[in-house]
Design a protein around this motif. Structure first.
Motif, PDB file in Angstrom:
ATOM      1  N   HIS A  24      -8.467  -6.372   2.784  1.00 53.98           N
ATOM      2  CA  HIS A  24      -7.806  -7.680   2.892  1.00 53.98           C
ATOM      3  C   HIS A  24      -8.819  -8.741   3.349  1.00 53.98           C
ATOM      4  CE1 HIS A  24      -3.790  -6.667   1.911  1.00 53.98           C
ATOM      5  NE2 HIS A  24      -3.484  -6.000   3.003  1.00 53.98           N
ATOM      6  N   CYS A  77     -13.761   0.469  -1.472  1.00 59.09           N
ATOM      7  CA  CYS A  77     -12.725   0.900  -0.544  1.00 59.09           C
ATOM      8  C   CYS A  77     -13.403   1.826   0.447  1.00 59.09           C
ATOM      9  CB  CYS A  77     -11.630   1.631  -1.328  1.00 59.09           C
ATOM     10  SG  CYS A  77     -10.275   2.236  -0.327  1.00 59.09           S
ATOM     11  N   THR A  88     -15.571   7.271   8.865  1.00 62.46           N
ATOM     12  CA  THR A  88     -14.374   7.635   8.114  1.00 62.46           C
ATOM     13  C   THR A  88     -14.099   9.119   8.325  1.00 62.46           C
ATOM     14  OG1 THR A  88     -15.476   8.364   6.095  1.00 62.46           O
ATOM     15  CG2 THR A  88     -15.083   5.990   6.329  1.00 62.46           C
ATOM     16  N   CYS A  96      -3.276   4.853   0.849  1.00 69.26           N
ATOM     17  CA  CYS A  96      -3.047   4.201  -0.434  1.00 69.26           C
ATOM     18  C   CYS A  96      -3.719   4.982  -1.551  1.00 69.26           C
ATOM     19  CB  CYS A  96      -3.630   2.787  -0.381  1.00 69.26           C
ATOM     20  SG  CYS A  96      -3.042   1.728  -1.695  1.00 69.26           S
ATOM     21  N   GLY A 125      -5.487  -3.694  -2.517  1.00 72.66           N
ATOM     22  CA  GLY A 125      -6.525  -4.334  -1.725  1.00 72.66           C
ATOM     23  C   GLY A 125      -7.510  -5.135  -2.565  1.00 72.66           C
ATOM     24  N   GLN A 161     -12.533   2.281   4.011  1.00 67.10           N
ATOM     25  CA  GLN A 161     -11.827   2.679   5.233  1.00 67.10           C
ATOM     26  C   GLN A 161     -10.669   3.589   4.846  1.00 67.10           C
ATOM     27  OE1 GLN A 161     -10.752  -1.260   6.601  1.00 67.10           O
ATOM     28  NE2 GLN A 161     -12.575  -1.435   7.879  1.00 67.10           N
ATOM     29  N   TYR A 185      -6.937  -4.442   7.515  1.00 72.25           N
ATOM     30  CA  TYR A 185      -7.678  -3.665   6.520  1.00 72.25           C
ATOM     31  C   TYR A 185      -8.913  -4.440   6.042  1.00 72.25           C
ATOM     32  CZ  TYR A 185      -3.449  -0.752   5.870  1.00 72.25           C
ATOM     33  OH  TYR A 185      -2.371   0.092   6.031  1.00 72.25           O
ATOM     34  N   PHE A 243       0.844  -1.196   0.000  1.00 69.58           N
ATOM     35  CA  PHE A 243       0.000   0.000   0.000  1.00 69.58           C
ATOM     36  C   PHE A 243       0.880   1.248   0.000  1.00 69.58           C
ATOM     37  CE2 PHE A 243      -2.720  -3.358   1.201  1.00 69.58           C
ATOM     38  CZ  PHE A 243      -4.007  -2.974   0.891  1.00 69.58           C
ATOM     39  N   ASN A 299      -3.584  -7.555   9.845  1.00 75.42           N
ATOM     40  CA  ASN A 299      -3.146  -7.648   8.449  1.00 75.42           C
ATOM     41  C   ASN A 299      -2.285  -8.887   8.190  1.00 75.42           C
ATOM     42  OD1 ASN A 299      -4.490  -5.590   7.165  1.00 75.42           O
ATOM     43  ND2 ASN A 299      -2.972  -4.042   7.746  1.00 75.42           N
ATOM     44  N   THR A 359      -5.053   9.034   2.426  1.00 72.41           N
ATOM     45  CA  THR A 359      -5.968   8.150   3.163  1.00 72.41           C
ATOM     46  C   THR A 359      -7.434   8.404   2.793  1.00 72.41           C
ATOM     47  OG1 THR A 359      -5.917   9.702   4.990  1.00 72.41           O
ATOM     48  CG2 THR A 359      -4.510   7.765   5.178  1.00 72.41           C
ATOM     49  N   PHE A 386      -6.001   3.188  10.726  1.00 72.12           N
ATOM     50  CA  PHE A 386      -5.100   2.151  11.220  1.00 72.12           C
ATOM     51  C   PHE A 386      -3.765   2.759  11.650  1.00 72.12           C
ATOM     52  CE2 PHE A 386      -8.104   0.035   8.488  1.00 72.12           C
ATOM     53  CZ  PHE A 386      -8.444  -1.083   9.222  1.00 72.12           C
ATOM     54  N   ILE A 433      -7.369   4.137   4.546  1.00 70.75           N
ATOM     55  CA  ILE A 433      -6.044   3.523   4.603  1.00 70.75           C
ATOM     56  C   ILE A 433      -5.122   4.300   3.668  1.00 70.75           C
ATOM     57  CG2 ILE A 433      -6.809   1.225   5.308  1.00 70.75           C
ATOM     58  CD1 ILE A 433      -6.797   0.344   2.478  1.00 70.75           C
TER      59      ILE A 433
END
Lengths: 103, 535
Positions: B191, B399, B356, B405, B447, B401, B188, B50, B159, B424, B345, B403
């Motif tokens: 995942h 997607c 979020t 990436c 992901g 959350q 995540y 990521f 993870n 994020t 995270f 994170i």
């Protein structure tokens, strides 16, 4: 049975030549240079040793040489970490009982 | 005794990055590692990372490892393997054991980058052969090409548990279940969703009670735990497994830090005992730095940046770069590190985030069962509206959350996907721009959360394109099953196309034909068994 034949990401695994070794008197085959524990796993061996006090079975646990659960007798030497010791042709590998090669 | 300007202990992502940074400034550097192979755990990481481009996002871990090694070699960094650092003394002197002999080395500076070790959870039968660490599973299957077992239970939904669980399936194992004593999936959501849609059950608030078997694992009994972590009697379930994989966190390997006399603190947020460090990673002893997991558990991407900062700081200490040059480098690296620590995270967050950053409610179903429920799905900015779907081909970005990436944003040549400056942010789709269907967003998403959907392809049928990373790769024309987000068969499906080019880095885009009303449900293609008749 356990060797990965086809992998979607890793195209091949670097292996040495196929060699014979001995496990508790039985002749087995594995690839030269791979960890002894991998060759044993490929032959279905799970128990590497029995503990001294309670005679409990132990096998591979961390696979990186840290936990020492996988030690066996290799060519007469006790307490060899089989997960990080490379296999060589003709190696004599024995199940370890406490620190001995028999119960 | 040999002397070096910089001694690095540990040839993982942090150590190698420190060595590269220092060597590029002109320092003489030596790296010691107790393992036979360099790279730490990087060569076991076969998933895409990521982050953003500068964090090497969407590159696979083992390729990042290869590049780091090449870079170190080109710069003349000496890497000593099978070398255990067993002592660290005053004046930055160390003793190193190699082949049963001990040598001394002295450095002007030292970077300690010893990484972490796996935590364990004891239960009845945990010493049986067949109970292994998640790292052991990765070592066996991704380095040595051997499956750790055939049917596996994964304990831990962080993870590591999720990623290793997926890799077990890629290696050809059956993942019977993922359990976690915590009520929410720890890693995540993307995942988790990869596993749920293949049909892996998630048991949150469950712990392992017992490993069955006489001289090897023959089964596992799991049990539900209540809010005070006590087992709920009568809730036991027996799982037929031959392997139990433990992924319950990591602890910093701070023995050398303590041996050196650095001040330490026990910080649960960092995973245990860590050295007290300043912003450059320098410990309480001037000239001794700590970088990577030993300084606090994070992941490889942040370890690499921490290593670079420490390497640059050592170069500045010894006059290889000026104070200004260092400040400039450090600022850039610091920003890059902060980006990775943002989001739910990240370092600052608590475990009980409910919304979020944008204010969307988190998917409860995702946190509890590993998949987003149909009713929750439409809340998120990456999901097309019903009107968008009528228009033709659209990307669907599941997607949900925050994170760190953003490769999806750059992947789209048309500009359909927007993340924005803050990496994020949840990606949103720009439906006024026509999707060309190239699939680059699908393969760029580490992901595997991006799909292309065409609701009306032929009368009554639509198309779903999805990322596919399993062997064997199905052929065009193959008939199989479409699975929904929780892994249930929803219809039969026909493979319409398979796209796989070198730039996709082993992720194929599989397009399947499913009934139009299932295009927003079907998320995985399961090939049929050879002689199986599909109705």
């Amino acid at each position: 049975m356990y060797r990965i034949k086809e992998h979607p990401i890793l195209k091949s695994f670097q292996k040495g030549r196929l060699v014979k070794f001995e496990f508790d008197g039985n002749v087995m085959e594995g690839f030269e240079g791979e960890p002894i524990s991998v060759a044993l796993k490929a032959n279905g061996v799970m128990v590497h040793r029995y503990t001294k006090k309670h005679s409990q079975p132990r096998g591979v646990f961390c696979s990186i040489g840290r936990c020492t659960d996988c030690v066996m007798i290799v060519d007469g030497q006790t307490n060899v970490r089989t997960c990080i010791t490379p296999l060589a042709e003709g190696m004599k590998i024995e199940t370890q009982y406490g620190v001995l090669n028999k119960r | 005794m040999e002397r070096f300007e910089l001694i690095v202990i540990g040839a993982g992502p942090a150590g190698l990055s420190a060595a590269i940074e220092a060597a590029s400034c002109g320092m003489s550097v030596i790296v010691f590692d107790e393992n036979t192979r360099p790279g730490g755990q990087l060569f076991k990481q076969i998933h895409k990372f990521f982050g953003s481009k500068e964090h090497k996002a969407k590159e696979r871990g083992f390729n990042i490892g290869k590049n780091l090694l090449n870079e170190a070699e080109e710069l003349g960094v000496r890497v000593e393997l099978d070398s255990t650092v067993m002592g660290i003394f005053r004046n930055k002197e160390i003793s190193v054991m190699k082949n049963d002999s001990v040598k001394h080395f002295k450095g002007n500076s030292i970077v300690i980058a010893t990484g972490a070790s796996e935590n364990m959870v004891p239960f009845k039968g945990w010493t049986l052969p067949g109970v292994i660490g998640a790292g052991a599973a990765q070592t066996m299957m991704n380095i040595h090409g051997i499956k750790p077992g055939n049917r596996v239970l994964m304990v831990g939904s962080g993870n590591v548990g999720l990623v290793v669980g997926y890799q077990l399936i890629q290696a050809g194992c059956i993942l019977e279940a993922i359990i976690d004593a915590a009520p929410r999936v720890g890693g995540y959501g993307v995942h988790a969703a990869k596993l749920a849609r293949i049909g892996v059950p998630f048991y949150m608030s469950h712990t392992i009670k017992l490993a069955q078997g006489i001289d090897r694992v023959e089964g596992a009994i799991i049990v539900e735990v209540d809010k005070s972590w006590k087992p709920v009697s009568g809730s036991e379930k027996t799982l037929e497994v031959d392997t139990i994989c433990i992924a319950v966190g990591l602890s910093p390997m701070s023995q050398l830090v303590r041996l050196a006399g650095c001040k330490t603190l026990d910080d649960p947020k960092k995973g245990g005992i860590v050295p007290l460090c300043n912003e450059y990673g320098e410990t309480s002893i001037s000239g001794i730095y700590a970088a990577g997991d030993v300084a606090g558990i994070e992941e490889a991407s942040s370890a690499m940046i921490q290593g670079k900062i420490a390497g640059a700081a050592a170069s500045k200490d010894q006059g290889y770069i000026s104070e200004d040059e260092f400040k400039a480098r450090q600022k850039k690296l610091e920003n890059s590190l902060l980006q990775l620590r943002e989001g739910m995270f990240g370092h600052k967050s608590t475990a009980q985030v409910t919304h979020t950053d944008e204010g969307y409610e988190l998917s409860h179903s995702l946190l509890k069962k590993g998949y987003i429920s149909d009713t929750e799905l439409s809340h998120y900015p990456g999901i097309p509206t019903e009107d968008d779907l009528k228009d033709g081909l659209v990307p669907v970005i599941e997607c949900t959350q925050n994170i760190p990436c953003n490769p999806c944003q750059d992947a789209c040549p048309k500009g359909c996907i927007k993340v924005g400056d803050n990496i994020t942010n949840l990606p949103s789709i720009e439906t006024s721009v026509k999707c060309s269907g190239c699939g680059m967003c699908v393969v760029s998403c580490s992901g595997q959360a991006i799909f292309l959907v065409k609701q009306n392809h032929s009368p009554g049928y639509g198309l779903v394109s999805l990322p596919y990373e399993f062997s064997p790769l199905p052929d065009v024309g193959d008939i199989g099953y479409a699975l929904d987000r929780l892994g249930n068969v929803v219809s039969k499906a026909e493979v319409i196309s398979i796209k796989k080019t070198p730039v996709m880095d082993e992720t194929a885009v599989l397009t399947m034909k499913v009934p139009s009303n299932l295009t927003m449900k079907a998320r995985f293609f399961k090939p049929a068994m050879k002689e199986e008749k599909i109705i």
